[in-house]
Structure formats: structure tokens, C-alpha cells
Write an enzyme that holds these catalytic residues in place. Structure first.
Site, PDB file in Angstrom:
ATOM      1  N   CYS A   1       4.300   5.208 -10.724  1.00 32.97           N
ATOM      2  CA  CYS A   1       4.437   3.647 -11.166  1.00 32.97           C
ATOM      3  C   CYS A   1       3.069   3.526 -12.179  1.00 32.97           C
ATOM      4  O   CYS A   1       3.704   3.049 -13.303  1.00 32.97           O
ATOM      5  CB  CYS A   1       4.241   2.709  -9.851  1.00 32.97           C
TER       6      CYS A   1
ATOM      7  N   CYS B   1       4.728  -0.832  -2.147  1.00 34.56           N
ATOM      8  CA  CYS B   1       5.345  -2.457  -2.608  1.00 34.56           C
ATOM      9  C   CYS B   1       6.694  -2.844  -2.334  1.00 34.56           C
ATOM     10  O   CYS B   1       7.024  -3.845  -2.421  1.00 34.56           O
ATOM     11  CB  CYS B   1       4.971  -2.621  -3.734  1.00 34.56           C
TER      12      CYS B   1
END
Length: 359
Positions: A101, A198
Site C-alpha cells: 500500500c 485493513c
């Protein structure tokens, strides 16, 4: 400078944005919408990217008096992080989605878009430091070793480091950051930190992968090939794992077994004693350097987990690979993990582990 502040809705990014404002920068807040179907509320301290998080980020921006936008990066996140995560596990490797990410979303998609819009830097709430060096900006560990996040930023190249801003890098503790948020009146001062992955807010990684990949039954074997049990998919295992192995009989010596290797093509998971996890050498590919690429063997410290121990090693670039001879063995190292290279507190770069050699 014109600064694009990435605001996740948590306390760290809010205080980082506030410090950038205090420093006199022209700051614009942006919340990255990474989930196509975000939940309304977070589940305890798990997950992120919910509607609640976006609203918390907006409230913080309003209190700071800065413009605020929500950017939809969900398509890029799905392709570059989620699908990569699934593919890596399907191939028997162990990826770190936070590294991906940072590499492909926060400091590729976000930074590229920000630069195109005339911003000079991206500001985040990561605990790391960018310091001036003789040849330009250098990435260093945070002052607070307990919160240091330089490992997940080790995928940044020199240009990305030069356009990065980490205002919390010198913070002595996370509690001091929370206290500062309270003094500023930021409503997220006591908001719990997000943990785990997440996009898997319930924490059930095996269940998530099973839904994506389906059942692929196989055998759990020992080093001699004797069948000890069965499984529903090699993606449910990582090197070094001890629990949830599904074994039908104990080891002859009664000692616990650990996952030593994963063969997704043959659908086998090999287990053995803890001492067989010790690794003495690494081979890594897809290296990214924020410092000049090393020439010849160099003494470094390497780290293979976000909060793992850094151990001394000798690293050498050999064509498309980086060869790493560890001065002290590491355990439970899996292909797919990121290895970060350090010289003191400075991050030199990183690479993806492709193979290991037992100590």
C-alpha cells in the site's frame, strides 16, 4: 511548500497534518477511499477506510481550517494491494499488504497525482524521519523505536523520499502524540489504532483467502514425506506457523512442529522442529534503493518484519538479485516477505525475499 496531507481518520495523520500547518505550509487534506463498499463503523480497533474514518478525517481538517477532499483510489487499491495479496498467498508466499500500500498507493498513486496537481510533498502520519544528507534526502528510523515504521516505507525510492514528509518522526512516544491531539481539540485523540489487515476487518485471513481461492485440499507432511494430516488450502499457512496445523499425531519427541515450507503446486505443507526454521542466507529480487545502490559486498543490518529485530548481514547486488549472508540467523523467514536494509538508522532500500537457505 504545497503539501498534500493524507488523512486516514486516525490520530497520527491528524496531528501530522496539524504540524504541517504549524510549519507554515499550504496544506490540503485528502482521505483515500480504498474500499468500494466501506462499512459505516469500524470493528473495534480493526480495519480502516470506513465512512466513520472519512468523517473523522473531515472533522480534523475542518478544525485545522484546511481544504479537504476524498479521492477514490479503490480500483488501484484492489488491483495493486488486495489482488496482489491473494495471488502471493496462492503462490505460497507471504506478502505484507502495508508495504504494498505504501509503495503502490500512498507513494505512487497518491504522490503522482499530487505532483501532477502542483503539490511539493505528501505528508503522512508514519513514524519515520526524512533527514538531509550529503546526496539529498535520506529515510531514517523514527525517534521512538517502539513505533518506528521505517520498515514499511523501505520500498520508497530516492525521489519518493525527497517528496515525503513525516512530521511525527521525532515524536518521543505515541502517548505524547495523543496528548498533543487533545490539546489541539482533535476529536480523534483517543481513537483506537487500526490493527491487522485493513481489508480484512474481522482478522480472519484464512477465511478471506478461502472465499477468494476456494478449497484446495492437500497434505501436511514431515521432512521425510510422511503424511501427518490434511488441509483445505496451502494459503492458510505461513512459514514459522505453529498453531492450526491440523496434525493427527504428535512428533516422536513430543516437541511442537512448525511450518517449514509450502508447495502450492503439489499442495503440500511441510512441518518440522523449531531449529529447522533458522535461516543463514537470503536471496531477494525487485530491489528498490533510496540510497545509492551498493557496489560489492557491504555490511548492513536487515529486518524482515515490521517490528522484527534487525540483524547484521553482508548484502551484495548480483544482477537482478540481492544476496544476503546473515551474521546471525533469523527464524521463520518466508518467500514474499520484504527485507529492508539499514546502515545505522538510515534505510538504504528493500527487496522481496525469493528464497532462503537454512543456517
Amino acid at each position: 511548500m504545497r503539501v498534500l496531507a493524507a488523512m486516514s481518520g486516525g490520530v497520527d495523520s491528524a496531528v501530522a497534518a496539524a504540524r504541517a500547518v504549524d510549519a507554515g505550509h499550504d496544506v490540503v487534506g485528502v482521505h483515500m477511499a480504498l474500499n468500494r463498499a466501506p462499512g459505516t463503523l469500524r470493528t473495534g480497533s480493526r480495519g480502516c477506510c470506513t465512512i466513520e474514518d472519512a468523517l473523522d478525517a473531515r472533522r480534523a481538517a475542518d478544525l485545522l481550517g484546511i481544504p479537504f477532499y476524498v479521492w477514490d483510489l479503490s480500483e488501484s487499491f484492489l488491483e495493486e494491494v488486495v489482488e496482489d495479496f491473494v495471488a502471493e498467498y496462492a503462490a505460497g508466499r507471504t506478502p505484507n499488504p502495508c508495504v504494498r500500500c505504501n509503495e503502490r498507493i500512498k507513494f505512487a498513486a497518491l504522490l503522482d497525482k499530487g505532483i501532477a496537481l502542483g503539490f511539493d510533498a505528501v505528508c503522512t502520519g508514519h513514524y519515520a524521519r526524512v533527514l538531509p544528507g550529503p546526496h539529498g534526502a535520506e529515510l531514517h528510523r523514527a525517534a521512538d523505536a517502539a513505533k518506528d515504521q521505517s520498515y514499511v516505507l523501505a520500498v520508497l525510492d530516492a525521489d519518493q523520499v525527497a517528496h515525503a514528509m513525516f512530521p511525527l518522526g521525532d515524536a518521543p512516544t505515541k502517548e505524547r502524540v495523543r496528548a498533543e491531539a487533545e490539546r489541539r481539540g482533535l476529536p480523534v485523540a483517543r481513537k483506537p489504532d487500526s490493527h491487522d489487515i485493513c481489508f480484512i476487518p474481522d482478522g480472519d485471513t484464512r477465511g478471506f483467502l478461502a472465499e477468494k481461492l476456494g478449497e484446495e485440499p492437500g497434505e501436511v507432511v514431515d521432512e521425510d514425506g510422511a503424511v501427518l494430516g490434511t488441509h483445505t488450502g496451502t494459503y492458510g499457512f505461513t512459514v514459522g506457523q505453529r498453531k492450526g496445523l491440523g496434525l493427527t499425531r504428535p512428533a516422536a519427541d513430543g516437541r511442537p512442529r512448525y511450518v517449514l515450507s509450502i508447495e502450492p503446486v503439489r499442495r503440500t505443507v511441510t512441518v518440522g522442529p523449531a531449529e529447522r526454521l533458522a535461516v543463514g542466507e537470503l536471496r531477494a529480487v525487485e530491489a528498490v534503493w533510496s540510497a545509492p545502490e551498493p557496489v560489492g559486498p557491504v555490511e548492513v543490518h536487515v529486518q524482515v518484519r515490521a517490528h522484527g529485530e534487525a540483524v547484521p548481514a553482508v548484502a551484495e547486488v548480483a544482477g537482478e538479485e540481492v544476496l544476503v549472508a546473515l551474521r546471525a540467523p533469523l527464524t521463520g523467514v518466508a518467500p514474499g516477505q520484504t527485507v529492508a536494509f539499514y546502515a545505522g538508522s538510515r534505510v538504504l532500500g528493500s527487496a522481496t525475499i525469493s528464497a532462503t537457505t537454512p543456517a
